[in-house]
Every structure is written in C-alpha cells, then in structure tokens.
Design a protein around this motif. Structure first.
Motif, mmCIF file in Angstrom:
data_model
loop_
_atom_site.group_PDB
_atom_site.id
_atom_site.type_symbol
_atom_site.label_atom_id
_atom_site.label_comp_id
_atom_site.label_asym_id
_atom_site.label_seq_id
_atom_site.Cartn_x
_atom_site.Cartn_y
_atom_site.Cartn_z
ATOM 1 N N HIS A 16 -23.289 -30.010 -6.877
ATOM 2 C CA HIS A 16 -22.013 -29.818 -7.559
ATOM 3 C C HIS A 16 -21.902 -30.742 -8.777
ATOM 4 C CE1 HIS A 16 -17.999 -28.287 -7.928
ATOM 5 N NE2 HIS A 16 -17.409 -29.438 -7.661
ATOM 6 N N GLY A 17 -21.137 -31.830 -8.680
ATOM 7 C CA GLY A 17 -20.999 -32.768 -9.791
ATOM 8 C C GLY A 17 -21.779 -34.047 -9.594
ATOM 9 N N THR A 18 -22.625 -34.093 -8.584
ATOM 10 C CA THR A 18 -23.382 -35.299 -8.242
ATOM 11 C C THR A 18 -24.810 -35.175 -8.747
ATOM 12 O OG1 THR A 18 -22.042 -35.619 -6.254
ATOM 13 C CG2 THR A 18 -24.155 -36.760 -6.338
ATOM 14 N N LYS A 58 -30.904 -26.306 -9.762
ATOM 15 C CA LYS A 58 -30.399 -25.918 -8.438
ATOM 16 C C LYS A 58 -29.377 -26.954 -7.954
ATOM 17 C CE LYS A 58 -31.910 -24.416 -3.860
ATOM 18 N NZ LYS A 58 -33.082 -24.196 -2.980
ATOM 19 N N TRP A 59 -28.107 -26.611 -8.092
ATOM 20 C CA TRP A 59 -27.014 -27.517 -7.696
ATOM 21 C C TRP A 59 -26.429 -27.150 -6.348
ATOM 22 C CZ3 TRP A 59 -26.166 -31.709 -10.704
ATOM 23 C CH2 TRP A 59 -26.685 -31.673 -12.012
ATOM 24 N N TYR A 60 -26.707 -25.924 -5.870
ATOM 25 C CA TYR A 60 -26.095 -25.462 -4.616
ATOM 26 C C TYR A 60 -27.140 -24.794 -3.738
ATOM 27 C CZ TYR A 60 -21.961 -26.120 -7.514
ATOM 28 O OH TYR A 60 -21.006 -26.653 -8.348
ATOM 29 N N SER A 107 -19.652 -34.490 -18.702
ATOM 30 C CA SER A 107 -18.296 -34.041 -19.006
ATOM 31 C C SER A 107 -17.258 -34.495 -17.994
ATOM 32 C CB SER A 107 -18.263 -32.515 -19.114
ATOM 33 O OG SER A 107 -18.378 -31.904 -17.838
ATOM 34 N N GLY A 108 -17.664 -34.669 -16.711
ATOM 35 C CA GLY A 108 -16.643 -34.816 -15.689
ATOM 36 C C GLY A 108 -15.841 -33.530 -15.601
ATOM 37 N N VAL A 133 -24.457 -40.581 -10.519
ATOM 38 C CA VAL A 133 -23.211 -40.091 -11.096
ATOM 39 C C VAL A 133 -22.401 -39.391 -10.011
ATOM 40 C CG1 VAL A 133 -22.154 -38.614 -12.852
ATOM 41 C CG2 VAL A 133 -24.314 -39.799 -13.344
ATOM 42 N N ASP A 134 -21.176 -39.879 -9.787
ATOM 43 C CA ASP A 134 -20.274 -39.306 -8.788
ATOM 44 C C ASP A 134 -20.973 -39.084 -7.441
ATOM 45 O OD1 ASP A 134 -18.086 -39.310 -10.469
ATOM 46 O OD2 ASP A 134 -18.364 -37.253 -11.142
ATOM 47 N N PRO A 135 -21.481 -40.146 -6.828
ATOM 48 C CA PRO A 135 -22.217 -39.973 -5.568
ATOM 49 C C PRO A 135 -21.322 -39.495 -4.425
ATOM 50 C CG PRO A 135 -21.927 -42.308 -6.061
ATOM 51 C CD PRO A 135 -21.462 -41.558 -7.269
#
Length: 256
Positions: free
Chosen positions: A48-50, A254-256, A175-176, A62-64
C-alpha cells in the motif's frame, strides 16, 4: 552440410538466448516484480503506502506498517519517515516491533505527538516547508492535503507531510495522502515520484496523471492505490502518462 547445420544451430541458440534476455528486461517494469535497483537507490515495495528505499549507506522505511513480519529479510532502517496520523501510515505497534530505539524518526508534529518516547530516542518533528539533514540524505517536508470539498475531512492542509529526499543528487518525491495540489505540480527536477491515487481518500487516476504530466518526474511509481471500492486503474494511469509524455517512465510494482 555439417558446417551449415552447425552454423544454423549456433544462430538458433543465440536467437533463443536473446529472446530470453529481452523478456527478462521487459519484465523489470511489470507489476509482478518486487524490487527495482539502479545505481543510487533500491526501491522495495512492502504494501500500500509502505516502502523501503535502500542505498549503500542508508535504509529508509517509509510509513512502516504490517508488524515486523512485513519487513522480514529487510535490513534494519537507519531512518524512518512517517507522513500522517492514519493507521496505514502511523502504526505504533509496528514501530515498537521494529526495535527503533536508536533510529531517527522524522514526521510532522501531528504524528510525533502520538509516538511514545520509548519507541526511539531520536524523534524529529518536521513540518510543511521545513528541511532536515540525515547523514547523506537531505529531507524537505512537502504539504499533502485534499482539495475536493467532500474529501477535506480526510487530510487537512498542514497536518501531514509529503517528502522530497535528495540522495546523492537524486531527488525522490513521496506524495503521502494528497490530491494534485499546487505544491506537487510545482515540483522540479524530480527523478523518482511515488504518487497515491485512491478514492475517496486521495485523488483520481486522471488527476494523478495530470499532475505528473505537469511536474514531469523521470520515473513515477503509482502506489497507495487501494480505495474503498477496490484498486485504482494503474494501467489507465500508465496509459495517460505515456501517451502524453513518453519521456516519463511508469513503474508498476507489486504493492498488493
């Protein structure tokens, strides 16, 4: 005749080898890959955002989120960046599980106010527009916020941070959670950009693509694209960007 057959065999083997290499090269930009490496920075998507950014001397989480098991096999971080207070960015249990007592954590005040002092002795508050230097990395906090009236409740201006990292002359934008704000559109000389796109929380694929086409990063990574109705169409994002500016490379990991 034997010489001709031998020559044909050599040509056939060489052709097969070249095709194999070509396929492997093309696959580097497809979503089934999990890691992209260049001369300066290794990009490792977690979920996702990690993500993890790894250089010869630094390992940036980043954002663990996802607990320590999400980072199994990864090197210990030298720096942690957190963008916002929501659970897919700030996860106290994950921070505690990662043993960050001697690791610098950089985040906006809304986030650092929520991190127990027992997590790390090196918690650095960095708000929009401020700069911080961590060893070989220069960090600038960039605003991240919503523009659409119906989405203002998700990310208020001034609360969270996007980041621009200068790592040995390579500029990386994270971006966050944001929409296509002027502060993003006005970015310059960005080498890598991680751009969110999920509704109703951030922005549409079309808005994300339009912003990218304006600030023209060399490489863009769609990330954080799972919304309330499923995954955003990152293939459409790639199509819009590449049809309008072939110089921008879109990397689907591959984020998901």
């Amino acid at each position: 005749m034997k010489l001709i057959k031998s020559a044909l065999l050599v040509v056939l083997i060489a052709s097969l080898f070249c095709c194999k290499n070509e396929k492997e090269h093309k696959d580097l930009t497809k979503a089934e890959d999990t890691t992209i490496i260049d001369e300066t920075v290794k990009v490792i998507p977690i979920k996702h955002g990690t993500l993890v950014l790894e250089t010869a001397n630094e390992v940036v989480y980043v954002d663990p989120t996802g607990g320590s098991e999400a980072f199994k096999g990864q090197k210990k971080p030298t720096l942690v960046l957190i963008t916002d207070i929501h659970g897919d960015h700030l996860n106290i249990k994950t921070l505690e599980a990662l043993n960050l007592s001697d690791v610098t954590i950089v985040a906006p005040k809304a986030v650092t106010d929520k991190i127990p002092s027992t997590v790390s002795s090196k918690i650095q508050t960095l708000n929009n527009g401020e700069n911080y230097n961590h060893n070989t990395i220069d960090i600038k906090a960039i605003p991240m916020y919503n523009l659409r009236e119906e989405a203002l409740k998700y990310h208020a201006k001034g609360r969270g941070n996007g980041y621009v990292l200068d790592i040995k002359g390579e500029n990386i934008y994270i971006s966050g959670d944001t929409e296509d704000i002027p502060e993003m559109r006005n970015l310059q000389n960005i080498d890598k950009a991680f751009i969110c796109m999920n509704l109703p929380y951030t922005m549409t694929v079309e808005s994300a693509a339009d912003a990218v086409l304006e600030f023209k990063p060399k490489v863009v990574y769609p990330y954080h694209y799972r919304g309330s109705d499923g995954m955003s169409d990152v293939d459409l994002f790639e199509k819009i960007v590449t049809e309008n500016n072939k110089a921008i490379e879109v990397m689907l990991l591959k984020w998901y």
